[in-house]
Design an enzyme around this catalytic site. Structure first.
Site, PDB file in Angstrom:
ATOM      1  N   CYS A  69      -3.583  -3.545  86.910  1.00  0.00           N
ATOM      2  CA  CYS A  69      -3.472  -5.015  86.876  1.00  0.00           C
ATOM      3  C   CYS A  69      -3.045  -5.579  88.233  1.00  0.00           C
ATOM      4  CB  CYS A  69      -2.500  -5.445  85.799  1.00  0.00           C
ATOM      5  SG  CYS A  69      -2.859  -4.710  84.200  1.00  0.00           S
ATOM      6  N   HIS A 101      -5.983 -13.331  81.506  1.00  0.00           N
ATOM      7  CA  HIS A 101      -5.666 -12.164  82.343  1.00  0.00           C
ATOM      8  C   HIS A 101      -6.905 -11.302  82.572  1.00  0.00           C
ATOM      9  CE1 HIS A 101      -3.642  -8.883  84.179  1.00  0.00           C
ATOM     10  NE2 HIS A 101      -3.256  -8.233  83.106  1.00  0.00           N
TER      11      HIS A 101
END
Lengths: 386, 74
Positions: A85, A334
């Protein structure tokens, strides 16, 4: 080392876009960033791409030149960075270093992910690839389950409660509801946030960030040339990246992220500021507990106080330390590889006073914190008005 | 893997997984723990068989299923 500025920023909205592919998303964001910097592809001397799992999500490899050439850039180094991420945070860090070291004057950093073309169980499987495949993933750990175990221990050690987690979710939804580019523009009550469908106990659906498509890009430029590209350049005051074990069970204390603390220390040192000087922040709330741990590791609050501070309203837009005025990963969305650069775009928007209804009163020094996996990579960036 | 000594330990943290990756989708809900081991030291991530456990509970290893370390309350 010379000073470096952000002179252009562009994002796609985040959401589920059946008519967009990995490349078209990145090209849209890159084109916006170039336009925002009043320039074209010929000005860019190197292309840095953050992407976590394009090959698994879309079967496409060799992503950086696939995208940079579609943006009209040829004959320049085009490289993909993968750090779960924190992929585009890491790309940003390396791009900064190259400009700061006077290797290039003008570069582009982009981040992109296309996640919604796969069913949820497959997405969960791909995301688990950011964990340790030889240990925790073999047992059946998912990403939510790793952060659930962090939450359980944080509750046990510090008295953090289910309500505290829900307060983070409700606050981020409240902010995201005002963000036209957010995936989930919907306020939720504390009670709703408490009672979502269980995902990995004690975390429920409202504690988890979204599965998203999206891209973000910035143009970085040597500070002495910034005015060629922008009337409102933003200075990169400090940036640092650090790493730690991939497997959660290798960490001595899972209620803190050593890589985050190290990156924060580096970024604060470079910027010559401390936690109290930071006026607002975009933190990596992949799960509600991650925002709580991050505000503690950044020194915004004492260890163990993050949940209490959130529940008391300290992180709301009118609070002492506004966090995720964009809506955060929770509400904004996200798209994993896009998140690091998207956070920087959100901080830039606040510093330039272009955040509309979400505009914060104090907006001269902001921080972005991007976390990979369960803390194995962290990038902290401090930005200020040039 | 050497001698098959039964491992014991204390639950450091735990969760119950409701949304699983494809290959474990048929097993939900299942409990995953990190155990602080008594002997070798260090910690491992494991599954729980039988009764649910909480932080600080004592656990003992059972036969592993398909190579997955598995513990139960002791």
């Amino acid at each position: 080392m010379r000073n470096v500025t952000v002179v252009g920023a562009g994002k796609t909205p985040f959401g589920a876009f059946a008519d967009q592919n990995l490349r078209s998303l990145a090209v849209t964001a890159g084109t916006k960033a170039l336009a925002n910097a009043r320039t074209g592809p010929d000005a860019i001397e190197a292309f840095y791409l953050g992407n976590f799992a394009g090959p698994q999500f879309t079967s496409q490899n060799h992503l950086a030149p696939w995208i940079s050439t579609a943006l009209g850039m040829t004959g320049i180094p085009s490289t993909r960075f993968e750090a779960a991420c924190a992929s585009s945070g890491s790309a940003f860090f390396h791009a900064f270093m190259a400009v700061s070291a006077e290797i290039y004057d003008v570069v582009m950093v982009a981040g992109v992910e296309k996640m919604t073309s796969q069913p949820t169980a497959r997405v969960t499987e791909i995301l688990a690839g950011a964990g340790d495949s030889l240990t925790e993933v073999l047992v059946g750990s998912t990403f939510p389950s790793l952060f659930a175990m962090i939450a359980r221990r944080h509750m046990h050690d510090f008295g953090t409660t289910r309500e505290h987690l829900a307060a983070v979710a409700a606050k981020n939804h409240e902010n995201g509801a005002l963000n036209p580019d957010a995936q989930m523009r919907k306020a939720i009550t504390l009670e709703q946030a408490m009672n979502g469908r269980p995902i990995a106990e004690p975390l429920n659906l409202y504690d988890c960030s979204l599965i998203s498509d999206g891209a973000a890009a910035v143009v970085l430029c040597a500070a002495d040339r910034a005015r060629e590209f922008s009337d409102k350049p933003v200075r990169v005051m400090g940036v640092a990246q650090a790493s730690d074990f991939v497997a959660l069970d290798r960490k001595q204390d899972i209620t803190t992220f050593p890589a985050l603390r190290a990156a924060a220390h580096g970024a604060y040192g470079m910027a010559g500021v401390g936690a109290n000087d930071i006026e607002f922040a975009e933190l990596h709330d992949c799960f509600t507990i991650a925002e709580i741990v991050a505000m503690e590791d950044l020194g915004f609050v004492e260890r163990g106080r993050g949940g209490f501070f959130s529940f008391e309203g300290g992180t709301r837009r009118n609070g002492e330390k506004p966090i995720n005025a964009s809506g955060g990963l929770k509400s904004k969305g996200h798209p994993v590889g896009a998140t690091g650069v998207a956070q920087i775009c959100d901080v830039v928007q606040q510093l330039r006073c272009e955040a509309g209804e979400r505009q914060l009163k104090r907006h001269s020094l902001g921080l972005a914190q991007n976390l990979g996996g369960s803390g194995a990579t962290c990038v902290v960036t401090i930005l200020g008005r040039d | 893997m050497g001698v098959n000594k039964i491992r014991t330990g204390t639950v450091y943290t735990e969760t119950v997984v409701h949304l699983a990756p494809e290959r474990f989708a048929g097993n939900v809900p299942y409990q995953v723990i990190i155990v602080s081991l008594d002997e070798a030291g260090g910690r491992i991530t494991a599954r729980v068989e039988g009764e649910r456990v909480a932080i600080d509970d004592r656990v003992v290893e059972t036969e592993s299923l398909n190579g997955i370390p598995t513990f139960r309350k002791s």
